[in-house]
Structures are given as C-alpha cells and as structure tokens.
Design an enzyme around this catalytic site. Structure first.
Site, PDB file in Angstrom:
ATOM      1  N   LYS A 135       9.526  -9.364  -4.719  1.00 25.20           N
ATOM      2  CA  LYS A 135      10.761 -10.152  -4.804  1.00 25.20           C
ATOM      3  C   LYS A 135      10.817 -11.240  -3.726  1.00 25.20           C
ATOM      4  CE  LYS A 135      13.775  -6.995  -4.550  1.00 25.20           C
ATOM      5  NZ  LYS A 135      14.409  -6.746  -3.359  1.00 25.20           N
ATOM      6  N   ARG A 141      23.100  -4.227  -3.842  1.00 19.90           N
ATOM      7  CA  ARG A 141      22.182  -3.100  -3.999  1.00 19.90           C
ATOM      8  C   ARG A 141      22.882  -1.889  -4.570  1.00 19.90           C
ATOM      9  NH1 ARG A 141      18.157  -4.557   0.082  1.00 19.90           N
ATOM     10  NH2 ARG A 141      16.344  -3.206  -0.070  1.00 19.90           N
ATOM     11  N   ARG A 166       1.358  -4.392   3.276  1.00 18.77           N
ATOM     12  CA  ARG A 166       2.188  -5.527   3.699  1.00 18.77           C
ATOM     13  C   ARG A 166       2.328  -5.599   5.219  1.00 18.77           C
ATOM     14  NH1 ARG A 166       7.898  -6.495   0.850  1.00 18.77           N
ATOM     15  NH2 ARG A 166       8.588  -4.631   1.944  1.00 18.77           N
ATOM     16  N   ARG A 170       6.351  -3.191   8.826  1.00 23.27           N
ATOM     17  CA  ARG A 170       7.769  -2.845   8.938  1.00 23.27           C
ATOM     18  C   ARG A 170       7.917  -1.332   8.993  1.00 23.27           C
ATOM     19  NH1 ARG A 170      10.549  -6.243   4.141  1.00 23.27           N
ATOM     20  NH2 ARG A 170      11.576  -4.229   3.929  1.00 23.27           N
ATOM     21  N   ARG A 207      12.819   5.033   0.159  1.00 25.07           N
ATOM     22  CA  ARG A 207      13.339   3.787  -0.408  1.00 25.07           C
ATOM     23  C   ARG A 207      13.234   3.773  -1.933  1.00 25.07           C
ATOM     24  NH1 ARG A 207       9.997  -0.598   2.479  1.00 25.07           N
ATOM     25  NH2 ARG A 207      11.293  -2.100   1.416  1.00 25.07           N
TER      26      ARG A 207
HETATM   27  P1  AMP Z   1      14.905  -5.445   2.182  1.00 24.38           P
HETATM   28  O1  AMP Z   1      14.236  -6.404   3.106  1.00 24.38           O
HETATM   29  O2  AMP Z   1      15.814  -6.119   1.187  1.00 24.38           O
HETATM   30  O3  AMP Z   1      13.943  -4.472   1.539  1.00 24.38           O
HETATM   31  O4  AMP Z   1      15.897  -4.559   3.088  1.00 24.38           O
HETATM   32  C1  AMP Z   1      15.407  -3.726   4.113  1.00 24.38           C
HETATM   33  C2  AMP Z   1      16.431  -2.656   4.435  1.00 24.38           C
HETATM   34  O5  AMP Z   1      17.649  -3.262   4.888  1.00 24.38           O
HETATM   35  C3  AMP Z   1      16.849  -1.769   3.287  1.00 24.38           C
HETATM   36  O6  AMP Z   1      15.946  -0.687   3.073  1.00 24.38           O
HETATM   37  C4  AMP Z   1      18.220  -1.281   3.775  1.00 24.38           C
HETATM   38  O7  AMP Z   1      18.091  -0.293   4.789  1.00 24.38           O
HETATM   39  C5  AMP Z   1      18.787  -2.512   4.444  1.00 24.38           C
HETATM   40  N1  AMP Z   1      19.528  -3.342   3.484  1.00 24.38           N
HETATM   41  C6  AMP Z   1      19.252  -4.636   3.126  1.00 24.38           C
HETATM   42  N2  AMP Z   1      20.142  -5.091   2.234  1.00 24.38           N
HETATM   43  C7  AMP Z   1      21.011  -4.072   2.004  1.00 24.38           C
HETATM   44  C8  AMP Z   1      22.138  -3.906   1.164  1.00 24.38           C
HETATM   45  N3  AMP Z   1      22.558  -4.889   0.344  1.00 24.38           N
HETATM   46  N4  AMP Z   1      22.794  -2.714   1.179  1.00 24.38           N
HETATM   47  C9  AMP Z   1      22.396  -1.723   1.990  1.00 24.38           C
HETATM   48  N5  AMP Z   1      21.316  -1.789   2.789  1.00 24.38           N
HETATM   49  C10 AMP Z   1      20.624  -2.960   2.813  1.00 24.38           C
END
Ligand code: AMP
Length: 259
Positions: A39, A116, A155, A188, A199
């Site tokens: 994404k 989300r 990654r 990460r 996740r």
């Molecule tokens: P991402 O980079 O979008 O995969 O986000 C990394 C982490 O940030 C996720 O696994 C969540 O812990 C947190 N996170 C990011 N966006 C959200 C959201 N909209 N709601 C809840 N947690 C979020």
C-alpha cells in the site's frame, strides 16, 4: 504532490512548503489492504500520478516516536504499535481531526492506514461531510497471505526519511544505508515475525469489515496487488478512470432528469 507534508506531520496551520501545481480535479482516496500488501509503495506512486498528498497515520506515529513522544497517551499508543496492535480509535481520530486542512486541501489526498476500524470510517465520513468534501473511492489492495509474509520480512525503512526498501526486490545501494538521505535503515519493530502475526489477526478482525463498509457505500474498488509496482499502479489508475467515468455519467443523468 511535491510537498514536505508539514501540514500532516505538524498539524494546525503548518505550511506545506513549495506550492505544487494543483491537479485539475483532486483525487480523494482511502487505501485499504493488509500490512505488507504494498500500500505504501502504491500510495507514493499514486501521489505522483494524481498529484495528491500521501496522508499516512503510521508515518505520523513513527515521526512522533522519532521526535520523542511526550504525552502519556502517545507513549501508550507507541507501545501498542510496537506490539503490532492498533492504537485507540479516540487518539487516531483526534490526530486526523487536528489535520482537517489536509483533507480539504485542493491537492487532494490519499489516506493510508486510516480508517482502520468501522468507527474510524464513520468518523471520517462525518469529518468529510463537515468539510463538504466527497470521497472518490476506497481502493482495496489484495494479495495471498504467503506473499504478504515474504514482503514484510524483507522490508527495511529509513529511520530518518521513512523511505522503504526491500532486501530482495528493492535493496539499497549500500547495506543498511538510505540511498536518499544516508539515514540508517532499520527493520520496523512491527515487521518482526511475532508482530506480523498479531497485525494480520488485527487486520482480519478490525479492518477487513471496512471492505464491506465501503462496498455498501458504493465506494469500493478492488485491486490485485500481485506483480511489480508499476503494473499495480496501471491497474489502479484504470479502476479509478472507470469510477470517475461512472460518476460523471450518473451526474449527467441526474442533471438531465432534473425538472
Ligand atoms: P502502518 O504504517 O499503517 O502499518 O501503521 C503502523 C502501526 O501504527 C499500526 O500497526 C498501528 O499500531 C498504528 N496505526 C496506524 N494507523 C492507525 C489507525 N488508523 N488506527 C489504529 N492504529 C493505527
């Protein structure tokens, strides 16, 4: 769009830097898809192609972490993030509410990682309604699980500028150093195997229902995330072109039918 995303990272009235030429019609999109589906890469390519801004809540949280998160709520959120869990709806909705100028920006937006949960999707709908802004589509990127796990394990992310690499499909020129800013490349915390498992479970439980939510609202566009990034981009733009043509057709029909 060619901005530094200051408005998104700092919130409030922060200036996004040099004015980029605005697109003739701003794209306003939500990107859906499990972690590791690609994404983030698609978001960057789509932003260049549509000249919209990439609004990622994950990037926002990671930058808060680099800045040394101060509030207890933010510290708690970052700990949840490290475990691969979602942070609270309240906190993330507040973060987005503090940045509504990014959602009404005439450059358009690509929301990546938000919403989300169905609660977040409803909050976004309310915010956009208040701003009198219409969402074009929710793009759902889809890929078989085993390909996702392999993508996530390789990654690496630049700790400084957040650029993303992959040890086999897009390695950096020098090991563990970012090509763009020479920052250190790190895995990460939430890309480690134990967090990946959590996740994926969280995605299935909390975020997959959003696919249905946007389908019911007539906004869903499914895109296969197999193949190389340019191929996926072409597929996505084709889907969006079809959606825009349908929207234009129905607007014309309702205009012609109006008394
Ligand atoms: P991402 O980079 O979008 O995969 O986000 C990394 C982490 O940030 C996720 O696994 C969540 O812990 C947190 N996170 C990011 N966006 C959200 C959201 N909209 N709601 C809840 N947690 C979020």
């Amino acid at each position: 769009m060619d901005t530094n995303r200051q408005g998104w990272f700092s919130g409030g009235e922060a200036d996004c830097g040099p004015e980029a030429p605005l697109p003739s019609r701003p794209a306003r999109l939500v990107l859906l898809g499990p972690p590791g589906v690609g994404k983030g890469t698609q978001a960057k390519l789509l932003c260049q192609s549509l000249r919209a801004c990439h609004l990622s809540t994950g990037d926002l949280l990671r930058s808060a972490k680099c800045d040394g998160a101060s509030s207890p709520a933010m510290k708690q959120a970052l700990a949840a993030m490290q475990r691969g869990e979602l942070i609270s709806d309240e906190l993330v909705i507040d973060m987005v509410r503090e940045r509504t100028q990014c959602l009404s920006c005439l450059g358009g937006f690509l929301l990546d990682g938000f919403p989300r949960t169905v609660r977040q999707a409803k909050a976004l709908e309310e915010i956009l309604f208040e701003l009198d802004v219409e969402l074009d589509a929710a793009l759902s990127f889809e890929l078989p699980l085993e390909q996702i796990v392999s993508r996530l394990g390789g990654r690496r992310t630049c700790a400084r500028c957040q650029a993303v690499y992959h040890m086999s499909s897009h390695p950096p020129l020098a090991a563990d150093v970012c090509d763009l800013c020479q920052g250190p490349l790190v895995q990460r915390d939430d890309d480690r195997p134990e967090s990946i498992r959590v996740r994926m479970q969280v995605y299935e439980r909390e975020t997959e229902p959003l696919v249905d939510y946007y389908r019911q609202h007539g906004k869903l566009r499914r895109v296969s995330a197999a193949g190389d990034p340019q191929e996926i981009l072409r597929r996505t733009l084709k889907q969006l072109g079809e959606r825009r043509r349908t929207a234009a057709r129905s607007a014309r029909t309702s205009y012609l039918q109006s008394p």
